[in-house]
Scaffold this motif. Sequence first.
Motif, mmCIF file in Angstrom:
data_model
loop_
_atom_site.group_PDB
_atom_site.id
_atom_site.type_symbol
_atom_site.label_atom_id
_atom_site.label_comp_id
_atom_site.label_asym_id
_atom_site.label_seq_id
_atom_site.Cartn_x
_atom_site.Cartn_y
_atom_site.Cartn_z
ATOM 1 N N TYR A 288 0.838 -1.216 0.000
ATOM 2 C CA TYR A 288 0.000 0.000 0.000
ATOM 3 C C TYR A 288 0.868 1.260 0.000
ATOM 4 O O TYR A 288 0.627 2.198 -0.765
ATOM 5 N N MET A 289 1.894 1.270 0.863
ATOM 6 C CA MET A 289 2.770 2.438 0.932
ATOM 7 C C MET A 289 3.580 2.600 -0.353
ATOM 8 O O MET A 289 3.791 3.713 -0.835
ATOM 9 N N LYS A 290 4.032 1.489 -0.918
ATOM 10 C CA LYS A 290 4.927 1.545 -2.075
ATOM 11 C C LYS A 290 4.189 1.954 -3.354
ATOM 12 O O LYS A 290 4.716 2.737 -4.159
ATOM 13 N N PHE A 291 3.002 1.430 -3.557
ATOM 14 C CA PHE A 291 2.325 1.637 -4.838
ATOM 15 C C PHE A 291 1.148 2.613 -4.785
ATOM 16 O O PHE A 291 0.617 2.988 -5.835
ATOM 17 N N CYS A 292 0.743 3.022 -3.597
ATOM 18 C CA CYS A 292 -0.365 3.973 -3.490
ATOM 19 C C CYS A 292 0.087 5.305 -2.900
ATOM 20 O O CYS A 292 -0.152 6.358 -3.493
ATOM 21 N N ILE A 293 0.743 5.252 -1.741
ATOM 22 C CA ILE A 293 1.092 6.473 -1.020
ATOM 23 C C ILE A 293 2.345 7.141 -1.585
ATOM 24 O O ILE A 293 2.367 8.358 -1.825
ATOM 25 N N MET A 294 3.404 6.368 -1.786
ATOM 26 C CA MET A 294 4.675 6.961 -2.201
ATOM 27 C C MET A 294 4.598 7.693 -3.539
ATOM 28 O O MET A 294 5.206 8.764 -3.679
ATOM 29 N N PRO A 295 3.888 7.178 -4.562
ATOM 30 C CA PRO A 295 3.774 7.958 -5.804
ATOM 31 C C PRO A 295 3.127 9.326 -5.591
ATOM 32 O O PRO A 295 3.548 10.312 -6.217
ATOM 33 N N ILE A 296 2.129 9.407 -4.719
ATOM 34 C CA ILE A 296 1.495 10.696 -4.433
ATOM 35 C C ILE A 296 2.466 11.617 -3.704
ATOM 36 O O ILE A 296 2.589 12.806 -4.027
ATOM 37 N N LEU A 297 3.173 11.061 -2.717
ATOM 38 C CA LEU A 297 4.136 11.872 -1.964
ATOM 39 C C LEU A 297 5.264 12.371 -2.859
ATOM 40 O O LEU A 297 5.703 13.518 -2.740
ATOM 41 N N GLU A 298 5.748 11.516 -3.755
ATOM 42 C CA GLU A 298 6.810 11.948 -4.668
ATOM 43 C C GLU A 298 6.332 13.065 -5.583
ATOM 44 O O GLU A 298 7.084 14.000 -5.889
ATOM 45 N N ASN A 299 5.085 12.969 -6.008
ATOM 46 C CA ASN A 299 4.513 14.028 -6.842
ATOM 47 C C ASN A 299 4.448 15.347 -6.075
ATOM 48 O O ASN A 299 4.779 16.419 -6.603
ATOM 49 N N ILE A 300 4.030 15.269 -4.812
ATOM 50 C CA ILE A 300 3.946 16.467 -3.973
ATOM 51 C C ILE A 300 5.326 17.054 -3.726
ATOM 52 O O ILE A 300 5.544 18.271 -3.842
ATOM 53 N N VAL A 301 6.282 16.199 -3.365
ATOM 54 C CA VAL A 301 7.641 16.662 -3.058
ATOM 55 C C VAL A 301 8.303 17.280 -4.285
ATOM 56 O O VAL A 301 8.970 18.320 -4.187
ATOM 57 N N ASP A 302 8.125 16.672 -5.443
ATOM 58 C CA ASP A 302 8.706 17.232 -6.675
ATOM 59 C C ASP A 302 8.163 18.632 -6.943
ATOM 60 O O ASP A 302 8.912 19.544 -7.325
ATOM 61 N N GLU A 303 6.862 18.800 -6.753
ATOM 62 C CA GLU A 303 6.247 20.111 -6.982
ATOM 63 C C GLU A 303 6.721 21.127 -5.952
ATOM 64 O O GLU A 303 7.006 22.286 -6.288
ATOM 65 N N LEU A 304 6.833 20.706 -4.698
ATOM 66 C CA LEU A 304 7.308 21.618 -3.657
ATOM 67 C C LEU A 304 8.746 22.044 -3.907
ATOM 68 O O LEU A 304 9.102 23.225 -3.752
ATOM 69 N N ASN A 305 9.597 21.105 -4.288
ATOM 70 C CA ASN A 305 10.995 21.442 -4.572
ATOM 71 C C ASN A 305 11.120 22.389 -5.761
ATOM 72 O O ASN A 305 11.950 23.304 -5.762
ATOM 73 N N ALA A 306 10.285 22.157 -6.775
ATOM 74 C CA ALA A 306 10.354 23.000 -7.972
ATOM 75 C C ALA A 306 9.883 24.423 -7.702
ATOM 76 O O ALA A 306 10.400 25.381 -8.303
ATOM 77 N N LYS A 307 8.901 24.574 -6.786
ATOM 78 C CA LYS A 307 8.331 25.895 -6.552
ATOM 79 C C LYS A 307 8.975 26.627 -5.382
ATOM 80 O O LYS A 307 8.931 27.860 -5.314
ATOM 81 N N CYS A 308 9.570 25.895 -4.443
ATOM 82 C CA CYS A 308 10.169 26.534 -3.268
ATOM 83 C C CYS A 308 11.642 26.881 -3.472
ATOM 84 O O CYS A 308 12.158 27.779 -2.803
ATOM 85 N N PHE A 309 12.319 26.183 -4.384
ATOM 86 C CA PHE A 309 13.746 26.402 -4.580
ATOM 87 C C PHE A 309 14.048 26.594 -6.061
ATOM 88 O O PHE A 309 13.397 25.989 -6.925
ATOM 89 N N SER A 310 15.024 27.416 -6.311
ATOM 90 C CA SER A 310 15.492 27.590 -7.682
ATOM 91 C C SER A 310 16.398 26.417 -8.046
ATOM 92 O O SER A 310 16.787 25.604 -7.200
ATOM 93 N N GLU A 311 16.763 26.340 -9.313
ATOM 94 C CA GLU A 311 17.657 25.278 -9.755
ATOM 95 C C GLU A 311 19.011 25.369 -9.049
ATOM 96 O O GLU A 311 19.607 24.353 -8.658
ATOM 97 N N LYS A 312 19.475 26.597 -8.847
ATOM 98 C CA LYS A 312 20.748 26.804 -8.160
ATOM 99 C C LYS A 312 20.669 26.346 -6.707
ATOM 100 O O LYS A 312 21.588 25.678 -6.203
ATOM 101 N N ASP A 313 19.574 26.698 -6.023
ATOM 102 C CA ASP A 313 19.403 26.277 -4.629
ATOM 103 C C ASP A 313 19.367 24.753 -4.516
ATOM 104 O O ASP A 313 19.947 24.174 -3.589
ATOM 105 N N TYR A 314 18.693 24.127 -5.442
ATOM 106 C CA TYR A 314 18.570 22.670 -5.392
ATOM 107 C C TYR A 314 19.927 22.002 -5.586
ATOM 108 O O TYR A 314 20.255 21.016 -4.917
ATOM 109 N N ARG A 315 20.721 22.552 -6.496
ATOM 110 C CA ARG A 315 22.056 21.989 -6.720
ATOM 111 C C ARG A 315 22.960 22.174 -5.510
ATOM 112 O O ARG A 315 23.857 21.372 -5.257
#
Length: 396
Positions: A288-315
């Motif tokens: 359940y965690m691997k195939f249901c929850i984690m894909p949603i969390l990864e989607n959320i985290v990717d969006e948060l990283n893209a909007k909260c930090f610049s490319e330079k900050d992420y590097r």
Amino acid sequence: MKEVIKISIFERIMGKNEAIEFSYDLDLLRDTSHKAYIKKWALNTCINHIARTISQTKFEVIDKGVKDETSVTYYKLNVRPNTDESASTFWQRAIRKLIFDNEVLIVVTDTKDLIIADDFEREEYALYDDIFKHVKVKDFEFERNFKMSEVIYITYSNESISSLLDGLFTDYGNIFARIVKYNLMSNQIRATLSFDGNVNAQTQQNMQNFINKSYEAFEQNDIAIVPVQKGYEYKEHTTQSQSKSTSQIEDLTKVPNQLLKYVASSLGIPFPLIDGSVADIEAMTDNYMKFCIMPILENIVDELNAKCFSEKDYREGKRIKAISIDAYDPIQKAEAIDKLIASSVFTANQVLDMFGYPPSDDEDADKRVITKNLQSVKEVSESSLKGGENNEDRPQ
């Protein structure tokens, strides 16, 4: 020329008999309520299960390998996203909207509050940021437009779960409504009232009064005795068996459970996790965690990283990391930790990262060690492994 208005037989009947009109509307409402109820129940059960799981996630703000719990981002994601909601309530509502609508738009206000939009219009472009217009939160509509780079926009799948299941809900709703209706009809009291003599208006009224009093007596009392006057014969025709009644009740539970099972499968939730039919759920929880929850969390985290930090900050090492409720407990996994480090497969800092802890400043935490003596690989290669007190004890 006088206009001729044609009135159907149905309309003429409906116009003459208000009781029939009300009965017809009630049937429609009842049929619709059965379909709406079973659809809302199945979706709410599964989506609430996912929302409760994700709402317990902790978002860590990492700055060059070090957790930062003093930043505004950390506070908004984990404590109070806005003035009206706690983080748990906010994420539950966001996940529910994400799965129901297949998308969720989170607007960042001038005060850095995170607000979930109830309605909006998206204007898409090929080479520029998409624009979100007419963004509404409850009864308030923003006067400005928002660019994609200014909002947190998360999608779930290619098509909303509700539209995918509409056809199935119609079929199951009809079946469930039919079972409910049949069950009510099968258990209703059926009786006839005979009268010895001619029936006039007064006699008919007397008979109706007798029926009404009998009905009230049966409905309001566990034991009801109805006196039958001379010339009246009251006879019941209900022959519902106990086994048949039990079977109908079982059918009422089977249909919703089948629908719930299908919805859970569509969302990636193992059904035994919802109905609690299996005691050992560790393997299903991992699935359940691997195939249901984690894909949603990864989607959320990717969006948060893209909007909260610049490319330079992420590097430079700035990022957001989600720690879900299935994060490893170091006490429960102490033996596994010992084997990972003692076998030189992982360093101490790598294991700390697996468990969501910040890296150690000790330079030895980045060294690979071997055996339970926790020697470095270099020290082991420079020395020989002894079987006894000295090398002479080793077999040749």
